[in-house]
Design a protein around this motif. Sequence first.
Motif, PDB file in Angstrom:
ATOM      1  N   SER A  37      -3.065  89.724 -29.045  1.00 15.33           N
ATOM      2  CA  SER A  37      -3.883  90.857 -28.612  1.00 15.33           C
ATOM      3  C   SER A  37      -3.692  91.182 -27.137  1.00 15.33           C
ATOM      4  O   SER A  37      -3.990  92.297 -26.703  1.00 15.33           O
ATOM      5  CB  SER A  37      -5.361  90.556 -28.879  1.00 15.33           C
ATOM      6  OG  SER A  37      -5.830  89.507 -28.039  1.00 15.33           O
ATOM      7  N   LEU A  38      -3.192  90.226 -26.352  1.00 13.12           N
ATOM      8  CA  LEU A  38      -3.016  90.433 -24.911  1.00 13.12           C
ATOM      9  C   LEU A  38      -1.585  90.810 -24.531  1.00 13.12           C
ATOM     10  O   LEU A  38      -1.299  91.034 -23.350  1.00 13.12           O
ATOM     11  CB  LEU A  38      -3.422  89.168 -24.142  1.00 13.12           C
ATOM     12  CG  LEU A  38      -4.893  88.757 -24.227  1.00 13.12           C
ATOM     13  CD1 LEU A  38      -5.122  87.427 -23.527  1.00 13.12           C
ATOM     14  CD2 LEU A  38      -5.794  89.837 -23.620  1.00 13.12           C
ATOM     15  N   LEU A  59      -5.172  94.313 -21.273  1.00 15.99           N
ATOM     16  CA  LEU A  59      -6.319  94.628 -22.128  1.00 15.99           C
ATOM     17  C   LEU A  59      -6.194  96.012 -22.742  1.00 15.99           C
ATOM     18  O   LEU A  59      -7.140  96.519 -23.349  1.00 15.99           O
ATOM     19  CB  LEU A  59      -7.621  94.539 -21.316  1.00 15.99           C
ATOM     20  CG  LEU A  59      -7.979  93.155 -20.764  1.00 15.99           C
ATOM     21  CD1 LEU A  59      -9.239  93.242 -19.904  1.00 15.99           C
ATOM     22  CD2 LEU A  59      -8.170  92.147 -21.891  1.00 15.99           C
ATOM     23  N   ASN A  61      -4.616  96.994 -25.326  1.00 14.93           N
ATOM     24  CA  ASN A  61      -4.776  97.007 -26.784  1.00 14.93           C
ATOM     25  C   ASN A  61      -6.243  97.148 -27.186  1.00 14.93           C
ATOM     26  O   ASN A  61      -6.584  97.891 -28.107  1.00 14.93           O
ATOM     27  CB  ASN A  61      -4.192  95.731 -27.388  1.00 14.93           C
ATOM     28  CG  ASN A  61      -2.698  95.608 -27.150  1.00 14.93           C
ATOM     29  OD1 ASN A  61      -1.973  96.600 -27.181  1.00 14.93           O
ATOM     30  ND2 ASN A  61      -2.228  94.396 -26.909  1.00 14.93           N
ATOM     31  N   PHE A  62      -7.129  96.441 -26.479  1.00 19.44           N
ATOM     32  CA  PHE A  62      -8.559  96.544 -26.767  1.00 19.44           C
ATOM     33  C   PHE A  62      -9.070  97.949 -26.452  1.00 19.44           C
ATOM     34  O   PHE A  62      -9.866  98.509 -27.215  1.00 19.44           O
ATOM     35  CB  PHE A  62      -9.331  95.508 -25.948  1.00 19.44           C
ATOM     36  CG  PHE A  62      -9.060  94.091 -26.345  1.00 19.44           C
ATOM     37  CD1 PHE A  62      -9.796  93.482 -27.346  1.00 19.44           C
ATOM     38  CD2 PHE A  62      -8.053  93.354 -25.734  1.00 19.44           C
ATOM     39  CE1 PHE A  62      -9.561  92.171 -27.723  1.00 19.44           C
ATOM     40  CE2 PHE A  62      -7.808  92.038 -26.092  1.00 19.44           C
ATOM     41  CZ  PHE A  62      -8.556  91.451 -27.089  1.00 19.44           C
ATOM     42  N   ARG A 244      -0.421  94.003 -32.476  1.00 15.04           N
ATOM     43  CA  ARG A 244      -1.161  93.834 -31.225  1.00 15.04           C
ATOM     44  C   ARG A 244      -2.543  94.464 -31.334  1.00 15.04           C
ATOM     45  O   ARG A 244      -3.550  93.880 -30.926  1.00 15.04           O
ATOM     46  CB  ARG A 244      -0.384  94.455 -30.065  1.00 15.04           C
ATOM     47  CG  ARG A 244       0.985  93.847 -29.822  1.00 15.04           C
ATOM     48  CD  ARG A 244       1.757  94.638 -28.778  1.00 15.04           C
ATOM     49  NE  ARG A 244       3.121  94.141 -28.607  1.00 15.04           N
ATOM     50  CZ  ARG A 244       4.131  94.457 -29.402  1.00 15.04           C
ATOM     51  NH1 ARG A 244       3.927  95.293 -30.417  1.00 15.04           N
ATOM     52  NH2 ARG A 244       5.340  93.954 -29.198  1.00 15.04           N
ATOM     53  N   LEU A 245      -2.592  95.684 -31.881  1.00 15.58           N
ATOM     54  CA  LEU A 245      -3.858  96.389 -32.016  1.00 15.58           C
ATOM     55  C   LEU A 245      -4.725  95.774 -33.117  1.00 15.58           C
ATOM     56  O   LEU A 245      -5.945  95.703 -32.988  1.00 15.58           O
ATOM     57  CB  LEU A 245      -3.601  97.868 -32.303  1.00 15.58           C
ATOM     58  CG  LEU A 245      -2.786  98.606 -31.236  1.00 15.58           C
ATOM     59  CD1 LEU A 245      -2.542 100.042 -31.659  1.00 15.58           C
ATOM     60  CD2 LEU A 245      -3.495  98.572 -29.887  1.00 15.58           C
ATOM     61  N   ALA A 248      -6.239  92.758 -31.608  1.00 16.13           N
ATOM     62  CA  ALA A 248      -7.336  93.125 -30.715  1.00 16.13           C
ATOM     63  C   ALA A 248      -8.596  93.467 -31.506  1.00 16.13           C
ATOM     64  O   ALA A 248      -9.706  93.045 -31.159  1.00 16.13           O
ATOM     65  CB  ALA A 248      -6.922  94.305 -29.834  1.00 16.13           C
ATOM     66  N   ILE A 251     -10.169  90.266 -32.802  1.00 18.86           N
ATOM     67  CA  ILE A 251     -10.900  89.538 -31.769  1.00 18.86           C
ATOM     68  C   ILE A 251     -12.274  90.167 -31.546  1.00 18.86           C
ATOM     69  O   ILE A 251     -13.284  89.467 -31.405  1.00 18.86           O
ATOM     70  CB  ILE A 251     -10.102  89.523 -30.448  1.00 18.86           C
ATOM     71  CG1 ILE A 251      -8.820  88.695 -30.612  1.00 18.86           C
ATOM     72  CG2 ILE A 251     -10.946  88.959 -29.318  1.00 18.86           C
ATOM     73  CD1 ILE A 251      -9.054  87.243 -30.927  1.00 18.86           C
TER      74      ILE A 251
END
Length: 279
Positions: A37-38, A59, A61-62, A244-245, A248, A251
């Motif tokens: 995610s990072l 960050l 992606n978040f 990746r997304l 995120a 998480i």
Amino acid sequence: MPHKSMSLVWRKVWIYALLGAIAIAMLIPLVWLISTSLKSPTEDIFQFPPRLLPSQPTLQNFATVWKTHPFGRYLVNSVIVSVLTVVLNLLFCSLAAYPLARLDFKGRDAIFTAIVATIMIPFQIVMIPLYVLAVQLGLRNTYLGLIFPAIASAFGIFLLRQAFQGVPKELEEAARIDGCTELGIWWYVMLPSIRPALVTLAIFVFIGSWSDFLWPLIILDRPEYYTLPLGVATLAGTFSLDWRLIAAGSIISIAPILLFFVIMQRYVVPTEAGSGVKG
């Protein structure tokens, strides 16, 4: 004696080493999820050998997930559904478990056996009848419809019944002498005495409700009622499997569970289970 002491030491060493290895194995997927995610879009998440730490942590992606999807709404929905499910479970399971543990009536053991036997029935078997009943009651696309199948559980009744049976009878008898009703004994004597069991049940119910995917998928077709598991599932189609997304979003989905467990675990201490006396 020295030989026996050394064998005990080595036994503890092996036990701790085994537990440590199991803990590491359990944490690897979570650590990998956080790492993915990072990672920035320029990093290859499938490279070999794999890189655990991102070379350029970000960050973004978040932020992308939060901006492109109503994850705030998903989060609120999950909180509402999970909290109400926990409250109703504690209420109904404790009300059902108290007479099964403390009152003497005909057929009590048969009723308890029948309740426990339902644990062996998979949810998939009762899923369609529950759906039909929910639709007939007008619960489709409602918070109550999401909570409906989980307002009580056989496991919760079993757990609280066993806890109620561990409360000393002297407390119950003293309350009756003071003129307390059965409902008053349940509320003022029994529930405070089994607080660790209540907290344990709350943790199990919260995690189960928060991570439930199948029932919300069936009972909902309006995105404004989606919970976080459904919200994370929508990322797969929207971003064409951009891991990746998706990582995120995952998480964001599991962070409240970890926070809830950290807050509640300190109450899972059997200091009052057998005494019913607050320190």
